[in-house]
Design a protein around this motif. Structure first.
Motif, short mmCIF file in Angstrom:
data_model
loop_
_atom_site.label_atom_id
_atom_site.label_comp_id
_atom_site.label_asym_id
_atom_site.label_seq_id
_atom_site.Cartn_x
_atom_site.Cartn_y
_atom_site.Cartn_z
N GLU A 1 48.63 23.66 -9.30
CA GLU A 1 48.34 24.42 -10.52
C GLU A 1 47.96 25.87 -10.17
N ALA A 2 47.16 26.02 -9.10
CA ALA A 2 46.74 27.36 -8.68
C ALA A 2 47.95 28.19 -8.26
N ALA A 3 48.86 27.57 -7.49
CA ALA A 3 50.05 28.28 -7.02
C ALA A 3 50.90 28.72 -8.21
N ALA A 4 51.06 27.84 -9.20
CA ALA A 4 51.85 28.17 -10.39
C ALA A 4 51.23 29.37 -11.11
N SER A 5 49.92 29.39 -11.16
CA SER A 5 49.19 30.47 -11.82
C SER A 5 49.38 31.81 -11.09
N ILE A 6 49.36 31.76 -9.76
CA ILE A 6 49.55 32.99 -8.96
C ILE A 6 50.98 33.51 -9.16
N ILE A 7 51.94 32.59 -9.13
CA ILE A 7 53.35 32.98 -9.28
C ILE A 7 53.58 33.61 -10.65
N GLU A 8 52.97 33.03 -11.66
CA GLU A 8 53.12 33.59 -13.00
C GLU A 8 52.54 35.01 -13.07
N ALA A 9 51.35 35.19 -12.48
CA ALA A 9 50.71 36.52 -12.49
C ALA A 9 51.59 37.55 -11.77
N GLN A 10 52.15 37.12 -10.62
CA GLN A 10 53.03 38.04 -9.86
C GLN A 10 54.28 38.38 -10.67
N ARG A 11 54.90 37.37 -11.28
CA ARG A 11 56.16 37.61 -12.00
C ARG A 11 55.91 38.43 -13.27
N GLU A 12 54.70 38.30 -13.82
CA GLU A 12 54.35 39.11 -14.99
C GLU A 12 54.00 40.54 -14.60
N GLY A 13 53.70 40.73 -13.31
CA GLY A 13 53.31 42.05 -12.83
C GLY A 13 51.88 42.42 -13.19
N LEU A 14 51.02 41.42 -13.35
CA LEU A 14 49.61 41.69 -13.66
C LEU A 14 48.94 42.38 -12.47
N SER A 15 48.04 43.30 -12.73
CA SER A 15 47.34 43.93 -11.61
C SER A 15 46.22 43.03 -11.08
N GLU A 16 45.62 42.23 -11.95
CA GLU A 16 44.67 41.24 -11.44
C GLU A 16 44.64 40.02 -12.35
N ALA A 17 44.31 38.87 -11.73
CA ALA A 17 44.22 37.64 -12.50
C ALA A 17 43.29 36.68 -11.78
N SER A 18 42.43 36.04 -12.55
CA SER A 18 41.58 35.01 -11.94
C SER A 18 42.17 33.65 -12.26
N ILE A 19 41.73 32.64 -11.53
CA ILE A 19 42.14 31.26 -11.79
C ILE A 19 40.86 30.43 -11.92
N PRO A 20 40.48 29.91 -13.06
CA PRO A 20 41.15 30.09 -14.35
C PRO A 20 41.04 31.55 -14.85
N ARG A 21 41.95 31.92 -15.75
CA ARG A 21 42.07 33.30 -16.19
C ARG A 21 40.77 33.86 -16.81
N ARG A 22 39.99 33.00 -17.48
CA ARG A 22 38.81 33.51 -18.21
C ARG A 22 37.71 34.06 -17.31
N PHE A 23 37.73 33.69 -16.01
CA PHE A 23 36.64 34.12 -15.13
C PHE A 23 36.56 35.64 -14.99
N LEU A 24 37.69 36.30 -15.04
CA LEU A 24 37.70 37.76 -14.92
C LEU A 24 36.96 38.39 -16.11
N ASN A 25 37.12 37.79 -17.28
CA ASN A 25 36.42 38.30 -18.47
C ASN A 25 34.92 38.04 -18.38
N ILE A 26 34.56 36.89 -17.80
CA ILE A 26 33.13 36.60 -17.63
C ILE A 26 32.50 37.68 -16.74
N GLU A 27 33.23 38.06 -15.68
CA GLU A 27 32.69 39.09 -14.78
C GLU A 27 32.55 40.43 -15.51
N LYS A 28 33.54 40.76 -16.36
CA LYS A 28 33.47 42.03 -17.09
C LYS A 28 32.28 42.05 -18.04
N VAL A 29 32.08 40.95 -18.76
CA VAL A 29 30.95 40.86 -19.68
C VAL A 29 29.64 40.88 -18.90
#
Ligand code: NAD
Ligand code: NAG
Ligand code: NAG
Length: 321
Positions: free
Chosen positions: A268-296
């Motif tokens: 599941e983690a690998a699929a998430s990384i591949i999706e982020a790379q193919r989308e061209g995201l500059s950053e992504a956490s796994i699960p995705r919501r953790f990055l927002n928790i850090e921002k808040v």
């Protein structure tokens, strides 16, 4: 004295119209900047509701480090299924050969190379060999990493240096080998495995957090540097912040609410990384919501977040018990 007055008078009258001109220019600049700023903000909000556009990796050559086990192995298998040619680098020849074998069994294309990523000479030589044998490497995934886990005062010098060599410095040598061709073609993608330990400071992981924060800063600065060199740069930089992934790397995870923080599987983690790379995201956490928790979390005093941390009682215990 009268001379001086005259001088300042003439310079005043001479500059009065350029002043107006400069102010108009400045106002125009501000309006353009604000318009671009809000366009991008609105665009990214709209994009969040649109179907994701994923790049086509079929036929691309992808280098992944640490393919013998865990997320590196799963990424190799999944990218191969998408039709990419995989270059597998790992220090462990046997497990790496096994990954290559599994890719071939599923009908994919992969080549394994033994590489100790702490060794700069070895990386430079191997990179030249790979480019000669396989041509342009369009995607580089710096994944290999280690995570010794115990209090700072118990970390040995050797272990600390090795962690920085593998988790941080290898990215320098590998990217310096593959970036020139990416810049020349103005295409490519570089992915780095940071960690939630690159977002939060965690007990028992002082040097490890240092390495993962370093990866985050390195990627941020590198993306900025290339954008400065070429405002139309198409080279994508993606930094990944996984939480705990069930690969065995994290030996003693601890949580009060296992359902909230359950270990994620490497597939599941690998699929998430591949999706982020193919989308061209500059950053992504796994699960995705953790990055927002850090921002808040950064809006509130650190002591307030510590109260939340104590309540959640989540972390990693020492691996020496
Ligand atoms: N597992 C987690 O919970 C987690 C969480 C956040 C971030 N990460 C990061 O994700 C990455 C992958 O983690 P994983 O859990 O899949 O790891 P893993 O331990 O399952 O696999 C790591 C692979 O890297 C290889 N490797 C180690 N040292 C090497 C060296 N010197 N040269 C070449 N290869 C070497 C190993 O042989 C192994 O095959 C790491 O950078 C890790 O720090 C992992
Ligand atoms: C993806 O790229 C490959 C190789 O260039 C090509 O054959 C294929 O048609 C592409 N697929 C899509 C959906 O564009
Ligand atoms: C990898 O290289 C480092 C130093 O360059 C060394 O300490 C380590 O033992 C090597 N690992 C293996 C398995 O050869």
């Amino acid at each position: 004295m009268s001379n001086k007055v005259q001088q300042s008078n003439t310079s005043n009258s001479a500059s009065s119209s350029p002043d107006v001109y400069n102010i108009v220019l400045l106002v125009v600049d501000i309006v353009i900047m604000l318009a671009k700023f809000w366009l991008i903000v609105i665009e990214s909000i709209v994009r969040a509701f649109l179907p994701k556009k994923l790049s086509n990796v079929s036929g691309q050559t992808i280098l992944i480090t640490g393919t013998g086990h865990g997320m590196g192995k799963e990424m190799a298998l999944q990218y191969a299924k998408l039709g990419a040619k995989i270059i597998c680098w790992d220090i462990n020849e046997q497990t790496n050969a096994q990954t290559v074998k599994e890719i071939k069994q599923q009908g994919g294309t992969a080549y394994g190379y033994k590489c100790n990523v702490t060794n700069r000479e070895e990386i430079i030589e191997l990179a030249a060999k790979v480019r000669k044998e396989h041509g342009f490497v369009s995607i580089v995934i710096n994944n290999a990493g280690i995570m010794p886990c115990h209090p700072l005062l118990e970390h040995t010098e050797q272990e600390t240096r090795l962690m920085y060599e593998i988790n941080v410095l290898s990215h320098f040598w590998i990217n310096q080998a593959f970036l020139p061709e990416m810049i020349e073609r103005n295409e490519g993608s570089i992915v780095a495995l940071s960690s939630c330990a690159g977002l939060f400071g965690l007990a028992n992981l002082v040097p490890y957090c240092g390495t993962k924060f370093a990866v985050r800063g390195y990627m941020l600065a590198l993306a900025e540097e290339l954008r400065h060199a070429n405002p139309n740069s198409n080279i994508k930089f993606t930094t990944i912040y996984p939480y705990m992934i069930d690969t065995g790397l994290c030996k003693n995870p601890r949580y009060r609410f296992p359902n909230l923080f359950k270990l994620i599987g490497p597939q599941e983690a690998a699929a998430s990384i591949i999706e982020a790379q193919r989308e061209g995201l500059s950053e992504a956490s796994i699960p995705r919501r953790f990055l927002n928790i850090e921002k808040v979390g950064r809006f509130v005093p650190r002591r307030a977040m510590a109260v939340v941390n104590d309540f959640l009682d989540t972390g990693v215990d020492t691996d020496k018990k």
